[in-house]
Scaffold this motif. Structure first.
Motif, PDB file in Angstrom:
ATOM      1  N   GLY A  23       0.769  -1.064   0.034  1.00  0.00           N
ATOM      2  CA  GLY A  23       0.054   0.157  -0.504  1.00  0.00           C
ATOM      3  C   GLY A  23       0.599   0.992   0.308  1.00  0.00           C
ATOM      4  O   GLY A  23       1.818   1.390  -0.153  1.00  0.00           O
ATOM      5  N   VAL A  24       0.059   2.602   1.026  1.00  0.00           N
ATOM      6  CA  VAL A  24       1.076   3.611   0.434  1.00  0.00           C
ATOM      7  C   VAL A  24       1.910   3.767   2.062  1.00  0.00           C
ATOM      8  O   VAL A  24       1.188   4.183   2.870  1.00  0.00           O
ATOM      9  CB  VAL A  24      -0.123   5.128   0.232  1.00  0.00           C
ATOM     10  CG1 VAL A  24       0.290   5.926   0.843  1.00  0.00           C
ATOM     11  CG2 VAL A  24      -0.761   4.659  -1.401  1.00  0.00           C
ATOM     12  N   TRP A  25       2.880   4.510   1.627  1.00  0.00           N
ATOM     13  CA  TRP A  25       3.612   4.621   2.832  1.00  0.00           C
ATOM     14  C   TRP A  25       4.182   6.325   3.250  1.00  0.00           C
ATOM     15  O   TRP A  25       3.925   6.481   2.236  1.00  0.00           O
ATOM     16  CB  TRP A  25       4.473   3.853   3.076  1.00  0.00           C
ATOM     17  CG  TRP A  25       4.459   2.186   3.836  1.00  0.00           C
ATOM     18  CD1 TRP A  25       3.257   1.138   2.930  1.00  0.00           C
ATOM     19  CD2 TRP A  25       4.878   2.047   5.328  1.00  0.00           C
ATOM     20  NE1 TRP A  25       3.691  -0.142   4.146  1.00  0.00           N
ATOM     21  CE2 TRP A  25       3.728   0.522   4.892  1.00  0.00           C
ATOM     22  CE3 TRP A  25       4.973   2.436   6.255  1.00  0.00           C
ATOM     23  CZ2 TRP A  25       4.326  -0.396   6.058  1.00  0.00           C
ATOM     24  CZ3 TRP A  25       5.702   1.233   7.374  1.00  0.00           C
ATOM     25  CH2 TRP A  25       4.836  -0.331   7.424  1.00  0.00           C
ATOM     26  N   LEU A  26       4.372   6.732   4.303  1.00  0.00           N
ATOM     27  CA  LEU A  26       4.934   8.007   4.365  1.00  0.00           C
ATOM     28  C   LEU A  26       6.801   7.975   4.966  1.00  0.00           C
ATOM     29  O   LEU A  26       6.144   7.436   6.319  1.00  0.00           O
ATOM     30  CB  LEU A  26       3.887   8.709   5.356  1.00  0.00           C
ATOM     31  CG  LEU A  26       4.065  10.377   5.152  1.00  0.00           C
ATOM     32  CD1 LEU A  26       3.047  10.539   5.138  1.00  0.00           C
ATOM     33  CD2 LEU A  26       5.048  10.725   6.200  1.00  0.00           C
ATOM     34  N   GLY A  43       7.712  -4.116  -0.495  1.00  0.00           N
ATOM     35  CA  GLY A  43       6.383  -3.791  -1.347  1.00  0.00           C
ATOM     36  C   GLY A  43       5.767  -2.797  -1.354  1.00  0.00           C
ATOM     37  O   GLY A  43       4.067  -2.421  -1.655  1.00  0.00           O
ATOM     38  N   ALA A  44       5.887  -2.405  -1.029  1.00  0.00           N
ATOM     39  CA  ALA A  44       5.227  -0.452  -1.008  1.00  0.00           C
ATOM     40  C   ALA A  44       4.829  -0.601  -2.175  1.00  0.00           C
ATOM     41  O   ALA A  44       5.723  -0.103  -3.100  1.00  0.00           O
ATOM     42  CB  ALA A  44       5.514   0.850   0.056  1.00  0.00           C
ATOM     43  N   ASP A  45       3.576  -0.083  -2.195  1.00  0.00           N
ATOM     44  CA  ASP A  45       2.976   0.306  -4.048  1.00  0.00           C
ATOM     45  C   ASP A  45       3.307   1.552  -3.733  1.00  0.00           C
ATOM     46  O   ASP A  45       4.166   2.278  -5.204  1.00  0.00           O
ATOM     47  CB  ASP A  45       1.863   0.656  -4.256  1.00  0.00           C
ATOM     48  CG  ASP A  45       0.852  -0.524  -3.448  1.00  0.00           C
ATOM     49  OD1 ASP A  45       1.552  -1.904  -4.861  1.00  0.00           O
ATOM     50  OD2 ASP A  45      -0.379  -0.782  -3.433  1.00  0.00           O
ATOM     51  N   ARG A  46       3.502   2.920  -3.131  1.00  0.00           N
ATOM     52  CA  ARG A  46       3.730   4.462  -3.176  1.00  0.00           C
ATOM     53  C   ARG A  46       4.609   4.522  -1.691  1.00  0.00           C
ATOM     54  O   ARG A  46       3.706   3.930  -0.659  1.00  0.00           O
ATOM     55  CB  ARG A  46       2.665   5.403  -3.542  1.00  0.00           C
ATOM     56  CG  ARG A  46       2.983   6.624  -3.777  1.00  0.00           C
ATOM     57  CD  ARG A  46       1.996   7.201  -4.697  1.00  0.00           C
ATOM     58  NE  ARG A  46       0.156   6.861  -4.220  1.00  0.00           N
ATOM     59  CZ  ARG A  46       0.291   7.960  -3.196  1.00  0.00           C
ATOM     60  NH1 ARG A  46       0.566   9.234  -3.142  1.00  0.00           N
ATOM     61  NH2 ARG A  46      -1.329   8.297  -2.912  1.00  0.00           N
ATOM     62  N   VAL A  85      -4.453   9.625   0.836  1.00  0.00           N
ATOM     63  CA  VAL A  85      -5.219   8.814   1.722  1.00  0.00           C
ATOM     64  C   VAL A  85      -4.750   8.297   3.023  1.00  0.00           C
ATOM     65  O   VAL A  85      -3.586   8.796   2.839  1.00  0.00           O
ATOM     66  CB  VAL A  85      -4.748   7.640   0.008  1.00  0.00           C
ATOM     67  CG1 VAL A  85      -5.268   8.197  -0.940  1.00  0.00           C
ATOM     68  CG2 VAL A  85      -3.296   8.076   0.552  1.00  0.00           C
ATOM     69  N   PRO A  86      -5.759   7.431   3.267  1.00  0.00           N
ATOM     70  CA  PRO A  86      -5.494   6.836   4.518  1.00  0.00           C
ATOM     71  C   PRO A  86      -4.192   6.265   4.631  1.00  0.00           C
ATOM     72  O   PRO A  86      -4.049   5.675   3.559  1.00  0.00           O
ATOM     73  CB  PRO A  86      -6.508   6.147   4.687  1.00  0.00           C
ATOM     74  CG  PRO A  86      -7.343   6.449   4.047  1.00  0.00           C
ATOM     75  CD  PRO A  86      -6.714   7.175   3.000  1.00  0.00           C
ATOM     76  N   LEU A  87      -3.131   5.948   5.792  1.00  0.00           N
ATOM     77  CA  LEU A  87      -1.759   5.551   5.229  1.00  0.00           C
ATOM     78  C   LEU A  87      -1.379   4.041   5.613  1.00  0.00           C
ATOM     79  O   LEU A  87      -2.353   3.655   6.757  1.00  0.00           O
ATOM     80  CB  LEU A  87      -0.841   6.731   5.656  1.00  0.00           C
ATOM     81  CG  LEU A  87      -0.428   7.983   5.606  1.00  0.00           C
ATOM     82  CD1 LEU A  87       0.173   8.686   5.678  1.00  0.00           C
ATOM     83  CD2 LEU A  87      -0.039   7.720   3.729  1.00  0.00           C
ATOM     84  N   ASP A  88      -0.671   3.611   4.532  1.00  0.00           N
ATOM     85  CA  ASP A  88      -1.202   1.577   5.203  1.00  0.00           C
ATOM     86  C   ASP A  88       0.155   1.972   6.219  1.00  0.00           C
ATOM     87  O   ASP A  88       0.357   1.125   7.033  1.00  0.00           O
ATOM     88  CB  ASP A  88      -0.447   0.913   4.224  1.00  0.00           C
ATOM     89  CG  ASP A  88      -1.774   0.891   3.591  1.00  0.00           C
ATOM     90  OD1 ASP A  88      -3.019  -0.489   3.872  1.00  0.00           O
ATOM     91  OD2 ASP A  88      -1.745   1.995   2.812  1.00  0.00           O
ATOM     92  N   LYS A 226       0.630   1.371  10.007  1.00  0.00           N
ATOM     93  CA  LYS A 226       2.199   0.378  11.057  1.00  0.00           C
ATOM     94  C   LYS A 226       2.566   1.413  11.364  1.00  0.00           C
ATOM     95  O   LYS A 226       3.350   2.600  10.186  1.00  0.00           O
ATOM     96  CB  LYS A 226       2.873  -0.862  10.759  1.00  0.00           C
ATOM     97  CG  LYS A 226       2.183  -2.122  11.018  1.00  0.00           C
ATOM     98  CD  LYS A 226       2.394  -2.735   9.552  1.00  0.00           C
ATOM     99  CE  LYS A 226       1.515  -3.789   9.384  1.00  0.00           C
ATOM    100  NZ  LYS A 226       2.019  -4.942   8.420  1.00  0.00           N
ATOM    101  N   LEU A 227       2.884   2.321  12.510  1.00  0.00           N
ATOM    102  CA  LEU A 227       3.335   3.751  12.809  1.00  0.00           C
ATOM    103  C   LEU A 227       5.014   3.131  13.555  1.00  0.00           C
ATOM    104  O   LEU A 227       5.239   2.141  14.199  1.00  0.00           O
ATOM    105  CB  LEU A 227       3.274   4.015  14.318  1.00  0.00           C
ATOM    106  CG  LEU A 227       4.027   5.030  14.244  1.00  0.00           C
ATOM    107  CD1 LEU A 227       3.870   5.748  13.175  1.00  0.00           C
ATOM    108  CD2 LEU A 227       3.166   6.244  15.443  1.00  0.00           C
ATOM    109  N   ALA A 228       6.258   2.696  12.982  1.00  0.00           N
ATOM    110  CA  ALA A 228       7.949   2.540  13.444  1.00  0.00           C
ATOM    111  C   ALA A 228       8.222   3.918  13.728  1.00  0.00           C
ATOM    112  O   ALA A 228       8.808   5.010  12.547  1.00  0.00           O
ATOM    113  CB  ALA A 228       8.119   1.941  11.987  1.00  0.00           C
ATOM    114  N   VAL A 229       9.617   3.830  14.358  1.00  0.00           N
ATOM    115  CA  VAL A 229       9.655   4.488  15.014  1.00  0.00           C
ATOM    116  C   VAL A 229      11.414   4.817  15.126  1.00  0.00           C
ATOM    117  O   VAL A 229      11.456   3.588  16.428  1.00  0.00           O
ATOM    118  CB  VAL A 229       8.965   5.822  16.374  1.00  0.00           C
ATOM    119  CG1 VAL A 229      10.132   7.392  16.762  1.00  0.00           C
ATOM    120  CG2 VAL A 229       7.631   6.190  15.462  1.00  0.00           C
ATOM    121  N   VAL A 230      12.448   4.952  15.498  1.00  0.00           N
ATOM    122  CA  VAL A 230      13.626   4.682  15.254  1.00  0.00           C
ATOM    123  C   VAL A 230      13.774   6.204  16.192  1.00  0.00           C
ATOM    124  O   VAL A 230      14.287   7.579  15.843  1.00  0.00           O
ATOM    125  CB  VAL A 230      14.653   4.483  14.312  1.00  0.00           C
ATOM    126  CG1 VAL A 230      15.771   4.436  14.716  1.00  0.00           C
ATOM    127  CG2 VAL A 230      14.069   3.599  13.458  1.00  0.00           C
TER     128      VAL A 230
END
Length: 323
Positions: A23-26, A43-46, A85-88, A226-230
């Motif tokens: 899907g769509v990630w930011l 595998g992210a689409d965008r 769009v709502p984010l994946d 999913k929210l990933a924070v480093v």
């Protein structure tokens, strides 16, 4: 795509923790594009790539992304406004990029002489402006609360005494700080590490940006997103940990900034990682800058986004200046 000029920290465990990627990630801290590249290959689409540093986006625009990356100059604190769009998924890497550290003219490094700048967006007041104009008490509070520097008052006093001639370069400031502290033993960090961290956080309002960015991600993610924070130092990690605990409906111990919240809204996240993930030996050998990095991941529920109390999230609060 060309190789990134730095090594993205904790990329492999991050991709494992958020798999499957689709899907769509930011990518809210685009930098040199290492995380974005990893997400696309996984595998992210965008990917929507945000960075407040115009130099990072200028470099990114020269790379070939196959039409799958949208670049935006801005801050991740407003990431929900840049999501069409709502984010994946959302990824935030809170460290100063190698690109910024390695360019002396950006003024982040105490190891290279350059203008005392530290502005990620390259606009607004610089570190030199802060160092040369802030009252001694304010400087001491910044060094203590944002850098956990125990010698904050001693260092602030030395800065004020030295600025009869303006302090304009990184090595000038590093030398002033170093004279206030014992000579480091082999393996210890540079004496100016905490002070430079504190000033960088203050110049870029990083703690405010962080809590606003976590809240924006909560609003932008769709259920299951999913929210990933480093993070790269204890203060950042404490804020992220507290936010995740609070939004997952877990009781957290009271801290010196605010008591634990007694009444909670329906949980907006579930925790994908019960504990912070750090670098393994192979990553440390390949990238020593990863030694303090920690990764936390949470998954969005279908509960409505809630309000956030910065104090309850362990965001350090500077004392009100005395008149």
């Amino acid at each position: 795509m060309s190789d990134a000029p730095h090594i993205p920290v904790l990329l492999r465990p991050l991709l494992e923790a958020v798999a499957p990627v689709r899907g769509v990630w930011l990518d809210g801290t685009f930098g040199a594009g290492g995380y974005t590249r990893g997400l696309l290959e996984a595998g992210a689409d965008r990917v929507i790539g945000i960075d407040r540093d115009p130099l990072a986006l200028e470099m990114a625009a020269k790379q070939e992304w196959g039409g799958r990356v949208d670049l935006v100059q801005g801050t991740f604190s407003e990431l929900d406004q840049h999501a069409d769009v709502p984010l994946d998924g959302v990824v935030l890497d809170l460290g100063v990029s190698s690109m910024q550290l390695d360019l002396a003219e950006r003024g982040f490094s105490f190891m290279k002489d350059g203008p005392l700048d530290m502005r990620m967006s390259q606009d607004g007041p610089s570190a030199a402006d802060l160092v040369n104009t802030a009252p001694e008490e304010q400087l001491a509070n910044i060094l203590y609360h944002y850098g956990e520097e125990r010698a904050s008052r001693r260092i602030a006093g030395a800065i004020v005494r030295a600025r009869t001639t303006p302090i304009t370069t990184t090595l000038q400031l590093a030398e002033i700080v170093a004279k206030c502290l014992p000579r480091p033993k082999p393996g210890q960090s540079h004496p100016a590490t905490r002070s430079f961290q504190a000033l960088r956080i203050a110049v870029n309002a990083e703690f405010d940006q962080l809590i606003e960015g976590l809240s924006a991600a909560e609003r932008a993610l769709q259920p299951g997103g999913k929210l990933a924070v480093v993070t790269f130092h204890s203060l950042e990690d404490r804020i992220v940990k507290r936010f995740f605990q609070n939004r997952a409906g877990q009781e957290a111990q009271a801290n010196r900034y605010a008591p634990a919240v007694a009444e909670r809204e329906p949980p907006q996240f579930t925790l994908a990682t019960k504990r912070a993930i750090g670098p393994d030996d192979d990553e440390l050998e390949a990238n020593p800058r990863a030694r303090s990095a920690k990764l936390r991941v949470a998954i969005r529920t279908n509960a409505p986004a809630g309000s956030v109390d910065a104090a309850a999230m362990a965001v350090p609060q500077l004392p009100v200046r005395r008149k």
